[in-house]
Write a protein that holds these residues in place. Structure first.
Motif, PDB file in Angstrom:
ATOM      1  N   LEU A 186       0.830  -1.204   0.000  1.00 54.48           N
ATOM      2  CA  LEU A 186       0.000   0.000   0.000  1.00 54.48           C
ATOM      3  C   LEU A 186       0.863   1.251   0.000  1.00 54.48           C
ATOM      4  CD1 LEU A 186      -2.909  -0.831   2.468  1.00 54.48           C
ATOM      5  CD2 LEU A 186      -3.036  -0.563  -0.013  1.00 54.48           C
ATOM      6  N   HIS A 187       1.917   1.226   0.797  1.00 50.49           N
ATOM      7  CA  HIS A 187       2.822   2.374   0.835  1.00 50.49           C
ATOM      8  C   HIS A 187       3.434   2.622  -0.545  1.00 50.49           C
ATOM      9  CE1 HIS A 187       5.440   5.342   2.606  1.00 50.49           C
ATOM     10  NE2 HIS A 187       6.453   4.796   1.959  1.00 50.49           N
ATOM     11  N   SER A 188       3.831   1.568  -1.204  1.00 52.93           N
ATOM     12  CA  SER A 188       4.390   1.695  -2.549  1.00 52.93           C
ATOM     13  C   SER A 188       3.385   2.320  -3.506  1.00 52.93           C
ATOM     14  CB  SER A 188       4.820   0.321  -3.061  1.00 52.93           C
ATOM     15  OG  SER A 188       5.285   0.398  -4.378  1.00 52.93           O
ATOM     16  N   LEU A 189       2.119   1.959  -3.350  1.00 59.34           N
ATOM     17  CA  LEU A 189       1.080   2.473  -4.242  1.00 59.34           C
ATOM     18  C   LEU A 189       0.775   3.948  -3.998  1.00 59.34           C
ATOM     19  CD1 LEU A 189      -1.282  -0.618  -4.299  1.00 59.34           C
ATOM     20  CD2 LEU A 189       0.121   0.254  -6.195  1.00 59.34           C
ATOM     21  N   THR A 190       1.219   4.505  -2.880  1.00 59.65           N
ATOM     22  CA  THR A 190       1.015   5.940  -2.681  1.00 59.65           C
ATOM     23  C   THR A 190       1.839   6.741  -3.683  1.00 59.65           C
ATOM     24  OG1 THR A 190       2.755   6.154  -0.991  1.00 59.65           O
ATOM     25  CG2 THR A 190       0.500   5.696  -0.213  1.00 59.65           C
ATOM     26  N   GLY A 191       2.854   6.115  -4.260  1.00 55.85           N
ATOM     27  CA  GLY A 191       3.665   6.768  -5.272  1.00 55.85           C
ATOM     28  C   GLY A 191       3.104   6.627  -6.676  1.00 55.85           C
ATOM     29  N   GLY A 192       1.984   5.940  -6.803  1.00 55.29           N
ATOM     30  CA  GLY A 192       1.362   5.775  -8.118  1.00 55.29           C
ATOM     31  C   GLY A 192       1.131   4.318  -8.443  1.00 55.29           C
TER      32      GLY A 192
END
Length: 123
Positions: free
Chosen positions: A29-35
């Protein structure tokens, strides 16, 4: 009707907390905050297979936290943060509880100490 709506809300909240309970899924999820990311990109930091990462993504999807699209052989994922709002509301209730409890403790600790009686047992 209202009972069913409450039950659905509780089921969604359970799914969100279940998804967040795993450090790998939190990292994804944290990674997906970057797109938007492919499942391979989500798997890479964890050194896991596509199949393993896909299982984690399915849990995130069930919680409504991730939307997946398939472009040929590439599975693209994007963050869907809306379900986190329900979890945040639930946590805020307990934040107020702890804030009130800690404020009461602080008031007690700031009260002047009662004078000790002479001849009291030594610690």
């Amino acid at each position: 009707m209202l009972n069913r709506m409450v039950q659905r809300h509780e089921e969604r909240l359970d799914a969100v907390f279940h998804a967040l309970a795993d450090p790998t899924r939190r990292g994804m999820l944290h990674s997906l905050t970057g797109g938007e990311r492919s499942i391979g990109e989500l798997a890479a930091p964890f050194r896991m297979s596509f199949a393993g990462a896909s299982k984690h993504v399915k849990v995130l999807e069930r919680a409504g936290l991730v939307h997946r699209t398939v472009e040929g052989r590439t599975h693209r994922c994007r963050l869907a943060p809306q379900p986190l709002a329900g979890a945040l509301d639930w946590l805020r209730f307990y934040e107020r509880f702890w804030t009130d409890s800690l404020d009461a403790l602080e008031r007690e600790l700031r009260k002047p100490a009662a004078p000790r009686k002479r001849g009291a047992a030594h610690e």
